[in-house]
Scaffold this motif. Structure first.
Motif, PDB file in Angstrom:
ATOM      1  N   THR A   1      40.023  35.781  32.513  1.00 17.81           N
ATOM      2  CA  THR A   1      38.724  35.492  34.025  1.00 17.81           C
ATOM      3  C   THR A   1      37.805  34.986  33.879  1.00 17.81           C
ATOM      4  OG1 THR A   1      38.945  38.067  34.032  1.00 17.81           O
ATOM      5  CG2 THR A   1      40.425  37.638  35.281  1.00 17.81           C
ATOM      6  N   ARG A   2      37.289  35.071  32.559  1.00 16.24           N
ATOM      7  CA  ARG A   2      35.297  35.159  31.809  1.00 16.24           C
ATOM      8  C   ARG A   2      36.044  33.089  32.288  1.00 16.24           C
ATOM      9  NH1 ARG A   2      35.399  39.538  33.250  1.00 16.24           N
ATOM     10  NH2 ARG A   2      34.143  40.769  32.761  1.00 16.24           N
ATOM     11  N   SER A   3      36.927  33.137  31.439  1.00 18.95           N
ATOM     12  CA  SER A   3      37.127  31.467  31.125  1.00 18.95           C
ATOM     13  C   SER A   3      37.232  31.035  32.072  1.00 18.95           C
ATOM     14  CB  SER A   3      38.408  31.080  30.047  1.00 18.95           C
ATOM     15  OG  SER A   3      38.598  30.198  30.031  1.00 18.95           O
ATOM     16  N   ALA A   4      37.621  31.416  33.831  1.00 12.73           N
ATOM     17  CA  ALA A   4      38.206  30.024  34.981  1.00 12.73           C
ATOM     18  C   ALA A   4      36.536  30.321  35.184  1.00 12.73           C
ATOM     19  CB  ALA A   4      39.531  31.239  34.990  1.00 12.73           C
ATOM     20  N   GLU A   5      36.197  31.983  34.792  1.00 13.49           N
ATOM     21  CA  GLU A   5      34.606  31.494  36.054  1.00 13.49           C
ATOM     22  C   GLU A   5      34.047  30.308  35.501  1.00 13.49           C
ATOM     23  OE1 GLU A   5      33.121  35.763  35.541  1.00 13.49           O
ATOM     24  OE2 GLU A   5      34.811  36.307  36.800  1.00 13.49           O
ATOM     25  N   MET A   6      33.086  30.569  34.303  1.00 11.62           N
ATOM     26  CA  MET A   6      32.785  29.510  33.241  1.00 11.62           C
ATOM     27  C   MET A   6      33.235  27.584  33.811  1.00 11.62           C
ATOM     28  SD  MET A   6      30.608  31.195  31.498  1.00 11.62           S
ATOM     29  CE  MET A   6      30.310  32.522  30.705  1.00 11.62           C
ATOM     30  N   GLU A   7      34.775  27.588  33.921  1.00  7.71           N
ATOM     31  CA  GLU A   7      34.868  26.543  34.664  1.00  7.71           C
ATOM     32  C   GLU A   7      34.842  26.185  35.350  1.00  7.71           C
ATOM     33  OE1 GLU A   7      39.506  27.181  32.950  1.00  7.71           O
ATOM     34  OE2 GLU A   7      38.902  26.381  31.112  1.00  7.71           O
ATOM     35  N   LEU A   8      34.816  27.262  36.809  1.00 15.00           N
ATOM     36  CA  LEU A   8      34.001  27.223  37.943  1.00 15.00           C
ATOM     37  C   LEU A   8      32.766  26.365  37.994  1.00 15.00           C
ATOM     38  CD1 LEU A   8      36.130  29.583  39.846  1.00 15.00           C
ATOM     39  CD2 LEU A   8      36.102  27.009  39.854  1.00 15.00           C
TER      40      LEU A   8
ATOM     41  N   ASP B   1      41.024  22.851  35.738  1.00 17.85           N
ATOM     42  CA  ASP B   1      40.794  24.135  34.762  1.00 17.85           C
ATOM     43  C   ASP B   1      41.032  25.004  35.056  1.00 17.85           C
ATOM     44  OD1 ASP B   1      41.988  21.444  33.808  1.00 17.85           O
ATOM     45  OD2 ASP B   1      39.159  21.127  32.604  1.00 17.85           O
ATOM     46  N   ALA B   2      39.753  25.352  36.006  1.00 14.63           N
ATOM     47  CA  ALA B   2      39.784  27.090  36.211  1.00 14.63           C
ATOM     48  C   ALA B   2      41.030  27.122  36.870  1.00 14.63           C
ATOM     49  CB  ALA B   2      38.271  26.692  37.214  1.00 14.63           C
ATOM     50  N   PHE B   3      41.612  26.431  37.913  1.00 18.47           N
ATOM     51  CA  PHE B   3      42.374  27.036  38.641  1.00 18.47           C
ATOM     52  C   PHE B   3      43.426  27.908  37.904  1.00 18.47           C
ATOM     53  CE2 PHE B   3      40.217  26.433  42.436  1.00 18.47           C
ATOM     54  CZ  PHE B   3      40.333  27.885  43.149  1.00 18.47           C
ATOM     55  N   CYS B   4      43.963  26.766  36.708  1.00 22.12           N
ATOM     56  CA  CYS B   4      45.252  27.147  36.025  1.00 22.12           C
ATOM     57  C   CYS B   4      44.618  28.392  35.345  1.00 22.12           C
ATOM     58  CB  CYS B   4      45.397  25.099  34.781  1.00 22.12           C
ATOM     59  SG  CYS B   4      45.964  24.039  35.510  1.00 22.12           S
ATOM     60  N   THR B   5      43.845  28.196  34.704  1.00 20.24           N
ATOM     61  CA  THR B   5      43.323  29.531  33.745  1.00 20.24           C
ATOM     62  C   THR B   5      43.479  30.580  34.205  1.00 20.24           C
ATOM     63  OG1 THR B   5      41.909  28.077  32.388  1.00 20.24           O
ATOM     64  CG2 THR B   5      41.811  30.533  32.872  1.00 20.24           C
ATOM     65  N   TYR B   6      42.790  30.345  36.263  1.00 18.71           N
ATOM     66  CA  TYR B   6      42.927  31.399  36.782  1.00 18.71           C
ATOM     67  C   TYR B   6      44.883  31.771  36.771  1.00 18.71           C
ATOM     68  CZ  TYR B   6      38.584  32.714  38.331  1.00 18.71           C
ATOM     69  OH  TYR B   6      37.385  33.206  38.615  1.00 18.71           O
ATOM     70  N   SER B   7      45.690  30.938  37.501  1.00 14.93           N
ATOM     71  CA  SER B   7      46.640  30.963  37.533  1.00 14.93           C
ATOM     72  C   SER B   7      48.170  31.572  36.024  1.00 14.93           C
ATOM     73  CB  SER B   7      47.624  29.975  37.700  1.00 14.93           C
ATOM     74  OG  SER B   7      49.547  29.870  37.422  1.00 14.93           O
TER      75      SER B   7
ATOM     76  N   GLU C   1      48.521  44.805  41.906  1.00 17.49           N
ATOM     77  CA  GLU C   1      47.701  44.884  43.180  1.00 17.49           C
ATOM     78  C   GLU C   1      45.832  44.197  42.780  1.00 17.49           C
ATOM     79  OE1 GLU C   1      48.452  45.483  46.675  1.00 17.49           O
ATOM     80  OE2 GLU C   1      49.494  46.773  46.303  1.00 17.49           O
ATOM     81  N   ASP C   2      46.425  43.676  41.687  1.00 11.77           N
ATOM     82  CA  ASP C   2      45.208  42.918  40.929  1.00 11.77           C
ATOM     83  C   ASP C   2      45.442  41.320  41.002  1.00 11.77           C
ATOM     84  OD1 ASP C   2      43.306  44.393  39.963  1.00 11.77           O
ATOM     85  OD2 ASP C   2      43.755  45.501  38.218  1.00 11.77           O
ATOM     86  N   CYS C   3      46.765  41.453  40.881  1.00  5.94           N
ATOM     87  CA  CYS C   3      47.909  39.928  40.360  1.00  5.94           C
ATOM     88  C   CYS C   3      47.384  39.461  42.167  1.00  5.94           C
ATOM     89  CB  CYS C   3      48.433  40.086  40.818  1.00  5.94           C
ATOM     90  SG  CYS C   3      49.331  38.234  40.563  1.00  5.94           S
ATOM     91  N   ILE C   4      47.725  40.604  43.241  1.00  8.89           N
ATOM     92  CA  ILE C   4      47.254  39.337  44.636  1.00  8.89           C
ATOM     93  C   ILE C   4      46.270  39.389  44.953  1.00  8.89           C
ATOM     94  CG2 ILE C   4      48.262  40.471  46.739  1.00  8.89           C
ATOM     95  CD1 ILE C   4      50.951  41.971  45.491  1.00  8.89           C
ATOM     96  N   ALA C   5      45.378  39.945  44.029  1.00  6.52           N
ATOM     97  CA  ALA C   5      43.858  40.380  44.856  1.00  6.52           C
ATOM     98  C   ALA C   5      43.437  38.739  44.544  1.00  6.52           C
ATOM     99  CB  ALA C   5      43.300  41.643  44.935  1.00  6.52           C
ATOM    100  N   LEU C   6      43.698  38.232  42.989  1.00  6.80           N
ATOM    101  CA  LEU C   6      43.134  37.494  42.359  1.00  6.80           C
ATOM    102  C   LEU C   6      43.608  36.024  43.568  1.00  6.80           C
ATOM    103  CD1 LEU C   6      41.690  36.384  40.461  1.00  6.80           C
ATOM    104  CD2 LEU C   6      43.214  35.835  39.686  1.00  6.80           C
ATOM    105  N   LEU C   7      45.144  36.164  42.971  1.00  5.94           N
ATOM    106  CA  LEU C   7      45.436  35.142  44.400  1.00  5.94           C
ATOM    107  C   LEU C   7      45.295  35.091  45.504  1.00  5.94           C
ATOM    108  CD1 LEU C   7      48.661  35.137  42.473  1.00  5.94           C
ATOM    109  CD2 LEU C   7      47.259  33.410  42.034  1.00  5.94           C
ATOM    110  N   ASP C   8      44.650  35.724  46.574  1.00  2.00           N
ATOM    111  CA  ASP C   8      44.748  36.266  47.795  1.00  2.00           C
ATOM    112  C   ASP C   8      43.181  35.148  47.936  1.00  2.00           C
ATOM    113  OD1 ASP C   8      46.517  36.936  49.262  1.00  2.00           O
ATOM    114  OD2 ASP C   8      46.122  39.258  48.897  1.00  2.00           O
TER     115      ASP C   8
END
Length: 983
Positions: A695-702, A709-715, A728-735
């Motif tokens: 998640t930190r990696s995705a945040e940096m990419e954003l 790239d960020a959304f791929c990492t978040y995926s 619930e963490d998964c759903i909250a992140l994707l929402d």
């Protein structure tokens, strides 16, 4: 807006009522219910009308339209008074149950006098007494009225809580919530939470619970130090009430929770997701609760200095936080005053003030995997502010004097120092100003040179984001300006950079790799000519050109992976290293060594690559430049991962990340370091830590603007959280991701968005939200049907959709989805996924429908058999048990479910033969033992042949025990004991 054909018979009416009952509460369901009441009035008999009115009252009640619910109930009560005999026991129960709904609706309307509320309760008591019903439900409503008004609730509470529950009492979950709220109001958080525990633990639930209780329990949990529990319940509880007008107060309390835990950015995100509530809440009491929660959030955001942030509010205009807060405050104050005027107390104003006066309870509670601050949701800040925000502790201050700033920027650029980016950002702002005046200083040079510098920096940033075509154009433009300024060396470096970035533009087609290698070869040749033809190059410029030449050949080797390209790449690196050493160009010396290590790594000579990296690290620690250390440690960490030394990789990558913090955020690719650390953590068996790094990696990419790239990492992070059971963490992140403006507008790659939605649908299924999961899968199956370039993915999605429809008992629709999956599978085979789907559908239909489902179940198994035949013919091998073995076992289960016991036993014997007896390894012992157990159940219990069943079990136990499979023998010995007891 008509939603259904007009029923022409009572049977059609009842079917329409059943269909409407399956719809979610909201405008569509309510309008349909209104139409069905009109339709029911055409029939002479009253019972259909009673059913239609009951459906309509439910739609009004749970659709947050309290003004209409009592009107419908009045019609029902009149029908009961006129024709009581037409109300059977069930209808009579529903009628008396809904006296409470009316009491609840009247409390929500400040225009209804308090005397009318009390009169209704008297009516309820009289009706209950006349009907011989217990009065506990009446006293429950009396207590709730006292609590609403703000009277002393102790007498009313004791009259209610001390009474025995009746069939008409509120459900256990609702009554538990009311008892807990009594203790909460008295200031006893601990007792309230103990009372709530059965509901919060999921042991008691109903239409509104546990979502209602969760929303109230969040702050007491924080006050008592149970922050992890509060976080967990926030994620699950919010999902149960979001966008639902009848649960607007609960949404408001979740917004308040965000505001009091340092999660203001998430609060604004949730507010945006619930913007529909501003216009859809018809209940004044619900609206008051919602608006107060909204105001708590907006007040906190404004207090933190972000009043100008955009906020989602009432339709028809654009809102800022400050503007919306003022609007909400006025409306909520008015509502509270209206309720207090009706009730003759100040209770609602006082409660509202208490919520608004609360100080934050936690400085920063990480609620979701995507933790963001208000700065992350703010509009783009001025570059000056960005410079200050990203500067690390070793970064020199940006000079105030304009001439000094320009010279410092160029010197930093020449050395490759991270300060250069901050200086160029500051200069870009200054030059863009209308009153900019260029220094009249020969050392600074003309304005055209500075404009070229800024273009070159912009091109470098575009290249870092893999925007190679943009970068090439900017470098060419910069080269032209340098030439105009009489700086041929600068122009040559810019043109060489343009050549390299042009060659890096991804080639298309089947021969893309060869085309890329050819382009890089041509670019290198052009760079060599450019180098030879440019006179008067400064050492740092010549080193830069040599670096670009070496990089081109390194990239060619990376693209081609051809041994014939290794020697030329290393030779060019040697040229760079020798020149940089001779002229003491420190940054290019380390650059050459890094290129050499990378070249060895690409060529497959990992020991040589590690030797080079170790030597480089020694040099960097002794001579610098220090800002090269994080990147070099990152490369060594990746090499250690390839060498399967995850612990060493982790140490290098963690040190690299620590050192990267000393430099500006854009000086080091920290997103890559976090991503590699996540991989190391997975190898070390530390998935939760891996998830944090992903998640930190995705945040940096954003933050770098690399959204794909960020959304791929978040995926990947979402999938990992699902694998870890953090549903619930998964759903909250994707929402959160799916609510992003560019996603909602369809600007992100549609396949990537589909993958996010698919993971979310799987998470909903894992979280037992079958209805929502099925709806998402059905939508994805419909969309993926058009993926002509990827029928295999459609096959998988359609197959999963079919299984969910089967779980819901909709086997007709499941068959349709399975047919889609089979058709797509014929074009792009997915043997194992299709076989699993078809076998599961057969099991579900046999289990749910018994003998009536046998034909449909066998049809699914026949399809699975054809898939297994195809797989066998192509030599496909399943990852687990063979498809034929799995199919035989499923034939056994399906026939057992449907009462075809002889066929079941034959199929299970076939499965056992295909499996073969287990050995000492654990490979299939459990599966074999379960197959034996089921065969013994069919033989001994259903076919009533205990002797051969016992012989089967005893033989299996004798086989497993010496091999050490003790866990597998337990269910077999237990079944054997049961069979002997029944003999």
């Amino acid at each position: 807006m008509p939603t259904a054909p007009h029923p022409q018979s009572t049977d059609e009416l009842y079917e329409a009522l059943r269909e409407n009952d399956r719809r979610p509460y909201g405008r569509t369901r309510t309008v349909t219910a209104e139409e069905l009441v009109d339709a029911a009035e055409q029939f002479a008999e009253p019972v259909p009308l009673i059913h239609a009115l009951l459906e309509l009252q439910e739609a009004y009640t749970y659709g947050s339209e309290p003004r209409k619910s009592p009107v419908v109930f009045a019609r029902l009560l009149t029908l009961f008074d006129e024709q009581p005999d037409v109300f059977d026991e069930r209808l009579r129960h529903m009628l008396f149950w809904r006296f409470k709904w009316v009491a609840h609706a009247l409390r929500q309307l400040p225009e209804i006098p308090l005397s009318s509320l009390r009169q209704w309760l008297t009516e309820m008591r009289d009706r209950y007494e006349k009907a011989g019903l217990g009065l506990q439900p009446y006293y429950g409503q009396a207590y709730q009225l006292a609590a609403h008004v703000g009277e002393d609730t102790t007498p009313a509470y004791e009259l209610w809580a001390a009474r025995t529950r009746t069939r008409l009492s509120d459900c256990e979950a609702c009554e538990t919530c009311e008892r807990a709220l009594y203790h909460l109001t008295a200031g006893d958080d601990e007792r309230a939470l103990r009372t709530w525990e059965p509901v919060l633990a999921g042991k008691e639930s109903c239409q509104e619970e546990p979502a209602r209780s969760v929303s109230y329990a969040l702050l007491p949990l924080l006050r008592t130090g149970r922050t992890d529990r509060a976080r967990e319940l926030h994620l699950a509880g919010y999902r149960g009430c979001r966008r639902n007008p009848s649960m607007a107060q609960e949404v408001g309390r979740h917004l308040e929770f965000c505001a009091l835990t340092g999660n203001e950015a998430r609060g604004l995100e949730l507010l945006s997701e619930n913007r529909n509530l501003f216009d859809e809440i018809d209940s004044p009491l619900d609206l008051l609760g919602f608006l107060t929660g909204v105001e708590v959030l907006l007040q906190r955001v404004e207090h933190l200095g972000h009043g100008e942030l955009p906020a989602a509010g009432y339709a028809g205009r654009t809102w800022t936080v400050a503007g919306l807060r003022a609007e909400v405050r006025g409306r909520a104050d008015d509502l509270a005053a209206r309720f207090d005027a009706r009730n003759g107390t100040t209770a609602h104003t006082d409660r509202r003030r208490a919520r608004l006066d609360r100080a934050p309870l936690v400085d920063a509670l990480e609620l979701t995997l995507r933790s963001r601050g208000l700065d992350d949701v703010a509009p783009a800040a001025a570059p000056v502010a960005a410079v200050t925000a990203t500067a690390g502790r070793t970064t020199a201050a940006v000079p105030d004097d304009l001439a000094e700033l320009i010279l410092h920027a160029r010197k930093s650029e020449e050395r490759g120092h991270p300060d250069a980016h901050a200086c160029w950002a500051r200069l870009r702002t200054l030059v863009a100003a209308r009153d900019y005046t260029h220094p009249d200083d020969p050392a600074v040079g003309p304005l055209v040179q500075l404009r070229a510098d800024l273009l070159a920096d912009e091109a470098s940033r575009a290249s870092d984001k893999d925007e190679f075509a943009v970068a090439a154009g900017l470098y060419e433009e910069a080269a032209g300006l340098y030439a105009d300024a009489g700086l041929p060396g600068h122009a040559a470096v810019a043109r060489a950079s343009a050549l390299l970035t042009s060659a890096e533009i991804p080639a298309q087609g089947d021969d893309a790799t060869e085309a890329t290698a050819t382009a890089l070869t041509a670019a290198h040749a052009s760079m060599v000519r450019l180098h030879e033809e440019t006179p008067g190059l400064a050492p740092h410029q010549e080193a830069r050109l040599l670096r670009l030449r070496a990089t081109a050949l390194g990239l060619r080797l990376q693209a081609s992976r051809s041994e014939e390209h290794v020697a030329s790449a290393l030779a060019e690196v040697d040229l760079l290293h020798a020149f940089a050493t001779r002229h003491d160009v420190v940054g290019q010396i380390s650059g050459a060594l890094l290129l050499r290590a990378t070249t060895y790594a690409i060529s497959g000579d990992l020991p040589a690559a590690v030797t080079e990296i170790d030597a480089l690290l020694d040099r960097l620690r002794a001579h610098g430049p220090a800002w090269h250390l994080p990147r070099t440690l990152g490369l060594r960490g990746r090499l250690q991962l390839v060498l399967r030394d995850a612990q060493a990789a982790y140490a290098d990558l963690a040190e690299g990340l620590r050192l990267a913090a000393e430099w500006p955020a854009d000086a080091v690719d920290t997103s890559r370091l976090h991503g590699d650390l996540a991989e190391a953590c997975m190898h070390l068996g530390r998935p939760d830590e891996a998830l944090r790094h992903l998640t930190r990696s995705a945040e940096m990419e954003l933050r770098r603007g690399s959204r794909t790239d960020a959304f791929c990492t978040y995926s990947n992070a979402a999938q990992l959280s699902l694998d870890l059971g953090r549903v619930e963490d998964c759903i909250a992140l994707l929402d959160s991701l799916l609510a992003e403006p560019d996603v909602a507008a369809g600007e992100l790659d549609d396949r990537l968005v589909a993958q996010l939605r698919l993971t979310r649908a799987r998470a909903l299924h894992a979280g037992d939200d079958l209805k929502a999961a099925t709806a998402e899968f059905v939508a994805l199956a419909a969309e993926s049907a058009g993926w002509d370039d990827d029928p295999g993915s459609h096959a998988v999605i359609a197959a999963e959709t079919a299984v969910l429809l089967g779980e819901s008992g909709e086997f007709g629709r499941a068959r349709e989805a399975a047919e889609q999956a089979l058709a797509a599978h014929a074009r792009d085979p997915r043997y194992e996924q299709l076989s699993n789907c078809l076998r599961e559908l057969a099991r579900l239909q046999g289990q749910q429908q018994g003998p009536d489902g046998l034909a449909g179940a066998l049809a699914f198994l026949a399809d699975a058999g054809r898939v297994a035949d195809e797989a066998r013919a192509t030599g496909y091998e399943a990852r687990g048990r063979s498809l034929d073995t799995a199919l035989a076992y499923e034939y056994g289960r399906v026939n057992a479910y449907t009462g075809e016991y002889e066929d079941a036993l034959a199929a299970l014997d076939k499965a056992l033969a295909l499996l073969g007896e287990p050995g000492a390894e654990q490979d299939h012992a459990a599966e074999w033992a379960e197959c034996v157990r089921l065969a013994a159940v069919v033989e001994g219990l259903y076919l009533e042949r205990p002797a051969p069943a016992l012989a089967r079990l005893d033989a299996a136990v004798s086989r497993l025990t010496p091999l050490g499979h003790t866990d597998e023998t337990e269910p077999l010995t237990s079944l054997a004991a049961r069979l002997r007891d029944e003999e």
